[in-house]
Design an enzyme around this catalytic site. Structure first.
Site, short mmCIF file in Angstrom:
data_model
loop_
_atom_site.label_atom_id
_atom_site.label_comp_id
_atom_site.label_asym_id
_atom_site.label_seq_id
_atom_site.Cartn_x
_atom_site.Cartn_y
_atom_site.Cartn_z
N HIS A 172 0.84 -1.21 0.00
CA HIS A 172 0.00 0.00 0.00
C HIS A 172 0.87 1.25 0.00
O HIS A 172 2.07 1.21 0.29
CB HIS A 172 -0.94 0.01 1.21
CG HIS A 172 -0.24 0.05 2.53
ND1 HIS A 172 0.22 1.22 3.12
CD2 HIS A 172 0.08 -0.96 3.39
CE1 HIS A 172 0.77 0.94 4.28
NE2 HIS A 172 0.72 -0.38 4.48
N CYS A 209 3.22 -4.94 6.78
CA CYS A 209 2.87 -4.60 5.39
C CYS A 209 4.09 -4.05 4.64
O CYS A 209 5.12 -3.76 5.21
CB CYS A 209 1.75 -3.56 5.36
SG CYS A 209 0.14 -4.25 5.79
#
Length: 319
Positions: free
Chosen positions: A277, A293
């Site tokens: 992301h 992440c």
């Protein structure tokens, strides 16, 4: 007294000799099929009814051979749904002129034939094998695809039915067609390799290198998981929802906007809670700073978002 007894015995013998001639004649011979008559090419001339019936039935009961490459199916016509009107053909033979060539009518039950062909289809079926990406020397290699195989059921049923009606017993080669893989080396598409130690994301188009990006990965206490993963969800302007983890306890969901920790694009992996992301904290790029992440600069995440798809493989390695 002896003379008196002899006379009645002689009389009885004379009466027996004088009995009608029809009482000793043999029964009339059974009728025979006229000479030279054939049924479906099988000679039945000169046969009585029972012999003719057995002969024609044995001809019809011959086993049917179906083949595919080195495989053979030996099956009785009845299992294929075939039935012959033997009684009707024999009856017609008795009423025919000598040297008549008579047919043997065969009917085929569609449901039985369909069921048997379906069994063969299951035995023959081979699924196609798609190309997949494997990692070699930190680079993706796309494997060779393989065609699958399936029985062409309708064509095979038509061939079998026509052969049964024509009294053929094969061997008959069943009809097949290839099943093409959907994913090949030519259309494989993007592959992502994330080098966790180097904090770099490498994008490939199949085996061909495309572009590389700096990223942030998980902290030592929340490491980005190693392994082979894939993108399973893509979202524009995502909401951030606090995960079920101690570090997020008491946090509230954050709507899309400048302060959203996911930036403007989310590419979720099938690793629980992990995705690629954008991040508003561009200063974290190049460090182990996330909770697992893979962070990217927002413009680069947006660029990547438009070039990957659901199912894109993602390799995360130590290097």
């Amino acid at each position: 007294m002896r003379r008196g007894l002899l006379l009645p015995l002689a009389t009885l013998a004379a009466l027996v000799l004088a009995a009608p001639a029809w009482a000793q004649e043999p029964p009339p011979p059974a009728p025979l099929v006229p000479e030279g008559v054939t049924i479906a090419g099988v000679s039945v001339g000169g046969m009585a009814s029972e012999q003719a019936t057995l002969t024609v039935q044995a001809f019809f009961n011959r086993h049917f051979l179906l083949t595919f490459r080195t495989r053979t199916w030996d099956v009785r016509p009845a299992r294929l749904g075939a039935r012959a009107d033997v009684a009707g053909a024999v009856a017609q033979a008795f009423a025919s002129a000598p040297y008549s060539a008579l047919p043997l009518v065969v009917t085929v039950d569609r449901a039985k034939l369909k069921a048997y062909v379906t069994r063969i289809a299951v035995a023959i079926y081979r699924a196609p094998r798609n190309s997949i990406a494997v990692l070699r020397d930190l680079k993706p290699i796309i494997t060779q695809p393989r065609d699958g195989l399936a029985l062409t059921k309708l064509d095979t049923r038509v061939l079998i039915r026509n052969a049964l009606v024509a009294h053929q017993r094969g061997p008959l080669e069943v009809v097949t067609h290839p099943l093409k893989p959907q994913i090949t080396q030519e259309n494989f598409g993007p592959v992502i390799v994330i080098r966790r130690g180097s904090r770099r994301l490498y994008l490939y188009n199949g085996e061909r290198f495309w572009r590389t990006f700096g990223v942030a990965v998980g902290q030592s206490s929340y490491p980005t998981p190693l392994g082979r993963w894939r993108i399973v969800v893509k979202a524009r302007n995502p909401w951030w929802y606090p995960p079920d983890s101690p570090w997020a306890q008491g946090a509230s969901p954050i709507p899309p906007g400048p302060g959203n920790p996911l930036g403007t694009r989310w590419m979720g992996l099938n690793a629980s809670g992990v995705g690629i992301h954008g991040t508003p904290d561009a200063a974290s790029i190049g460090y182990s700073a996330s909770h697992g992440c893979i962070r990217m600069r927002i413009p680069e995440a947006e660029w990547l978002f438009t070039r990957v798809r659901i199912g894109t493989p993602v390799f995360i390695v130590r290097a």
